[in-house]
Design an enzyme around this catalytic site. Structure first.
Site, PDB file in Angstrom:
ATOM      1  CE1 TYR A  99      -4.150  -1.882   0.523  1.00 44.64           C
ATOM      2  CE2 TYR A  99      -2.742  -3.263   1.889  1.00 44.64           C
ATOM      3  CZ  TYR A  99      -3.929  -3.070   1.199  1.00 44.64           C
ATOM      4  OH  TYR A  99      -4.881  -4.056   1.193  1.00 44.64           O
ATOM      5  CD  GLU A 142      -2.491 -12.323 -10.720  1.00 40.81           C
ATOM      6  OE1 GLU A 142      -1.522 -11.665 -10.290  1.00 40.81           O
ATOM      7  OE2 GLU A 142      -3.547 -11.800 -11.093  1.00 40.81           O
ATOM      8  CB  CYS A 166      -7.620  -3.910  -5.866  1.00 38.50           C
ATOM      9  SG  CYS A 166      -9.156  -4.801  -6.052  1.00 38.50           S
ATOM     10  CG  HIS A 167      -5.921  -9.760  -7.185  1.00 35.62           C
ATOM     11  ND1 HIS A 167      -6.560  -9.182  -8.268  1.00 35.62           N
ATOM     12  CD2 HIS A 167      -4.938 -10.541  -7.695  1.00 35.62           C
ATOM     13  CE1 HIS A 167      -5.985  -9.594  -9.385  1.00 35.62           C
ATOM     14  NE2 HIS A 167      -4.985 -10.416  -9.062  1.00 35.62           N
ATOM     15  CG  ASN A 172     -10.714  -1.783  -8.458  1.00 34.26           C
ATOM     16  OD1 ASN A 172     -11.193  -1.296  -9.477  1.00 34.26           O
ATOM     17  ND2 ASN A 172      -9.811  -2.750  -8.493  1.00 34.26           N
TER      18      ASN A 172
END
Length: 192
Positions: A126, A184, A157-158, A149
């Site tokens: 962040y 991912e 945003c993850h 979002n």
């Protein structure tokens, strides 16, 4: 021309908003698009949440969302195709026109920075994201931007985590965030 000699703008007609609910590895997703691009992705889109989200979209966009006709998804065809490819592990970067109408100011700046600079398989803190937008003390505001979002998954945003490696919060729930990060390759796949 008005009485001051200035040209008046014609009132702008609300644009078309098309929606569909699609299945995914993280549950049903509500997708909505305008003629400008994908405008909203909503997690856990059961009937009640879907209806609430559609009422909110109508109020904010000034147009009643209409369901996409089966086989005629129009502006949703490519987002649906790319999301299916993403969840199948075949797509690492979304290339979609996005309608940023539901985001503005600092939140939009942060989300656009995130989309442009945090690729598949990576994470950012962040505070690091706050620094990237020139506001090094705005880590909490970055968290608020992530919570606002309108385009999660596509605007990832993850991928934003706490500086100590903790997951932080997530509007779709921490289990959803874990699954996306596992997809991912950032986290191990859940055992169950």
């Amino acid at each position: 021309m008005n009485s001051n000699g200035q040209f008046e703008q014609a009132p702008q007609e609300p644009g078309r908003v098309v929606w569909a609910v699609v299945g995914s590895d993280i549950g049903p997703l509500l997708l909505a698009a305008t003629d400008q691009g994908l405008v909203n992705v909503v997690f856990h889109a059961d009937e009640a949440l879907r209806d609430r989200a559609l009422r909110g979209l109508a109020a904010r966009l000034g147009a009643e969302p209409t369901p996409a006709r089966p086989g005629e998804t129009g502006p949703l065809a490519e987002p649906i195709r790319q999301l299916e490819a993403y969840f199948a592990g075949e797509l690492r970067a979304f290339e979609l026109p996005l309608d940023w109408t539901l985001s503005s100011g600092f939140n939009r700046q942060v989300l656009r920075e995130l989309e442009a600079t945090v690729p598949y398989g990576t994470v950012v803190g962040y505070g690091d994201l706050a620094e990237r937008v020139g506001q090094p003390r705005a880590a909490q505001a970055v968290g608020a931007a992530m919570g606002s979002n309108p385009l999660p998954v596509v605007v990832p945003c993850h991928r934003v985590v706490e500086s100590d490696g903790g997951l932080g919060g997530f509007g779709g729930g921490l289990e959803t965030k874990r699954k996306l990060l596992a997809l991912e390759g950032v986290l191990p796949q859940p055992l169950f």
